[in-house]
Design an enzyme around this catalytic site. Structure first.
Site, PDB file in Angstrom:
ATOM      1  N   ILE A 327       0.837  -1.201   0.000  1.00 48.43           N
ATOM      2  CA  ILE A 327       0.000   0.000   0.000  1.00 48.43           C
ATOM      3  C   ILE A 327       0.870   1.248   0.000  1.00 48.43           C
ATOM      4  O   ILE A 327       2.038   1.218   0.408  1.00 48.43           O
ATOM      5  CB  ILE A 327      -0.999   0.014   1.174  1.00 48.43           C
ATOM      6  CG1 ILE A 327      -0.300  -0.198   2.520  1.00 48.43           C
ATOM      7  CG2 ILE A 327      -2.066  -1.045   0.964  1.00 48.43           C
ATOM      8  CD1 ILE A 327      -1.257  -0.211   3.709  1.00 48.43           C
ATOM      9  N   GLU A 328       0.296   2.351  -0.465  1.00 55.38           N
ATOM     10  CA  GLU A 328       1.095   3.531  -0.788  1.00 55.38           C
ATOM     11  C   GLU A 328       1.766   4.172   0.421  1.00 55.38           C
ATOM     12  O   GLU A 328       2.797   4.826   0.288  1.00 55.38           O
ATOM     13  CB  GLU A 328       0.241   4.568  -1.527  1.00 55.38           C
ATOM     14  CG  GLU A 328      -0.901   5.137  -0.714  1.00 55.38           C
ATOM     15  CD  GLU A 328      -1.839   5.979  -1.579  1.00 55.38           C
ATOM     16  OE1 GLU A 328      -1.917   7.185  -1.328  1.00 55.38           O
ATOM     17  OE2 GLU A 328      -2.480   5.431  -2.494  1.00 55.38           O
ATOM     18  N   GLN A 329       1.200   3.995   1.604  1.00 54.48           N
ATOM     19  CA  GLN A 329       1.822   4.588   2.788  1.00 54.48           C
ATOM     20  C   GLN A 329       3.143   3.890   3.139  1.00 54.48           C
ATOM     21  O   GLN A 329       3.923   4.432   3.910  1.00 54.48           O
ATOM     22  CB  GLN A 329       0.850   4.526   3.971  1.00 54.48           C
ATOM     23  CG  GLN A 329      -0.288   5.525   3.898  1.00 54.48           C
ATOM     24  CD  GLN A 329      -1.403   5.119   2.945  1.00 54.48           C
ATOM     25  OE1 GLN A 329      -1.381   4.004   2.396  1.00 54.48           O
ATOM     26  NE2 GLN A 329      -2.387   5.986   2.761  1.00 54.48           N
TER      27      GLN A 329
END
Length: 523
Positions: A327-329
């Site tokens: 995921i992007e985080q």
């Protein structure tokens, strides 16, 4: 001289007209105490005015972490560049920052989160800017909207299309912040920062580098301060040579509505039995059908919405670990969390800095992406970033544009239309009341993903709904499967606001999707 100061002393160093970069993802790593103090200074003094604020991912939300809303006073911010923005229920009062944007009080831009991080990295290295194809043929492209969110921004464009070595590119100028406001768990007296209680580091290092290398100020909010020389060097993610001011905030939340959960920061692993499974309903059917698109051994990006339940489908089917979620985080592996904790993962294998994760995404290094849709149009283009009637209901594009730019396989998911009342009975989908708002339309309100570009690039794109599956083929948007109990003409073709093609080999969706027991999924 001690680097430890009160929040009030720290924000007193922010000058008029400064460019201020903020490292956060909703409540995750949000330096809320410093932002609150900065807003209180403005209320007292009427300063600093005319700020430009940079938010690769939204700072704050509508659920207990005000973030950027602390500083969203008229005159305080003149320009804001965000990958995403605080969002929440359409029936709630819009966040203060949205009120400023809609009133044209400031110039507001929505740019891809990864590209904003890239702009900061270019500033840190004193390079001129970013050349990329991320965002081409979407609302980010100046041939469409150039990422401008209001009239003031349209009058001062940021992004340009340029020719370079025989190809068209999008050019985003470097960002050179005067101030970076970041957050960690612990700082020693020299300013070295560790993130042991955090669910990510996001772009803390990149922001600190950018501000420091541009002669600016780096303010770090932390939970606690340790004696110098007591932090393990391998644990330090931002060195003290880049940090000017430390602000101690012992009550900082770990993320939205979460004081502290050690599984989010990887300090413990939760038993798989502790994760709540999705209730059996049409939404779960969609998540199950999405799961059927996966293959064992893949690295799979996942976004907010129905598809966020797919990891729990794999747990339920005894297949946890068959794919690795990214995921992007920054979390890699584990179980991505839902609702207020979205962007975090429990039991992660690694935490990668967000700018590095976005480099991975922008080049299509992963195998598949599972994302949501608000609207789909006749060309297969998707809107996830704007609802004109209730703008604050959506956060903007975030990392969606970075992720979809070169993804080899994308599975979009969502309800076929808005407002339908449905149930599952005897292994069939029953529609008791049809929705009133079409989500498959002639032209999307905003192009977050270009179907035409996807076809040209050979991307594999499908759209999973509760009543049918569609695929984007060179000939057009095509219905390939329908749910048991669904009438193709009445429930699918007549409910779309644009004509759809029907595959010659139209199939009925797997009956196991519509039974409450685990479906015996094989990847």
């Amino acid at each position: 001289m001690s680097k430890v100061k009160s929040a009030q002393e720290a924000v007193g160093l922010v000058r008029e007209g400064a460019m201020v970069a903020v490292n956060a993802s909703s409540g995750l790593l949000c330096p809320d105490a410093v932002l609150k103090a900065l807003g209180e200074r403005f209320e007292r003094e009427g300063a600093p005015r005319g700020l430009t604020t940079i938010h690769p991912i939204a700072a704050g939300d509508m659920f207990g972490s005000p973030g950027v809303d602390h500083i969203a006073f008229p005159g305080m911010i003149s320009r804001i560049i965000g990958g995403s923005y605080p969002s929440g229920p359409s029936n709630a009062e819009p966040p203060r920052i949205w009120q400023r944007i809609l009133a044209n009080d400031l110039a507001a831009y929505n740019l891809p989160s990864g590209v904003v991080f890239d702009m900061l990295r270019e500033g840190a290295a004193q390079r001129p800017g970013v050349l990329t194809k991320v965002g081409m043929d979407t609302f980010v492209d100046p041939e469409l909207e150039g990422g401008a969110m209001n009239a003031v921004a349209r009058d001062a464009p940021i992004v340009r299309r340029v020719a370079f070595e025989g190809e068209d590119w999008l050019y985003f100028p470097a960002l050179r912040p005067d101030v970076a406001i970041i957050r960690a768990t612990t700082a020693d007296e020299n300013g070295n920062l560790t993130f042991e209680n955090e669910g990510a580091t996001l772009g803390a290092m990149e922001m600190a580098l950018a501000a420091h290398n541009c002669g600016g100020l780096v303010i770090a909010q932390v939970k606690r301060v340790a004696a110098q020389g007591t932090l393990k060097p391998h644990d330090v993610r931002v060195p003290g040579i880049l940090v000017d001011v430390i602000v101690e905030a012992p009550d900082q939340l770990q993320t939205t509505a979460t004081v502290y959960d050690p599984a989010i920061s990887g300090e413990i692993f939760r038993p798989l039995s502790s994760f709540q499974m999705a209730a059996f309903n049409p939404g779960k059917v969609i998540a199950r059908r999405v799961a059927q698109e996966l293959k064992s051994g893949w690295a799979v990006n996942i976004g907010f919405g129905i598809s966020a339940n797919v990891p729990r489908i794999l747990i339920e089917e005894g297949l946890h670990g068959a794919v690795t979620w990214v995921i992007e985080q920054g979390p890699v592996g584990g179980v991505p969390l839902l609702d207020f904790k979205f962007g975090c993962a429990s039991n992660a294998e690694a935490f990668v800095a967000s700018p590095h994760q976005f480099s991975y995404f922008q080049a299509g290094g992963f195998d598949c992406s599972l994302l949501s849709f608000l609207e789909i149009d006749a060309e297969g283009s998707v809107n996830v970033s704007r609802l004109a009637a209730t703008p604050h209901r959506t956060a903007g594009a975030g990392g969606f544009v970075d992720i979809t730019a070169r993804a080899r396989k994308i599975v979009f998911s969502g309800n076929f239309n808005a407002g339908a009342k449905m149930r599952i009975e005897d292994g069939r989908l029953v529609i008791d009341r049809e929705g009133k708002v079409a989500k498959i339309v002639p032209k999307v309100d905003q192009v977050s993903f270009s179907g035409r570009r996807a076809v040209a690039q050979g991307q594999e794109v499908s759209y999973v709904t509760e009543r049918c599956v569609l695929r984007l083929l060179p000939e057009g948007l095509t219905v390939t499967e329908i749910a048991p109990g669904i009438d193709l003409q009445r429930d699918v073709l007549d409910q779309a606001a644009t004509p759809l093609r029907v595959a010659e080999n139209l199939r009925v969706m797997d009956a196991a999707l519509f039974a409450e027991d685990p479906m015996g999924l094989r990847l």
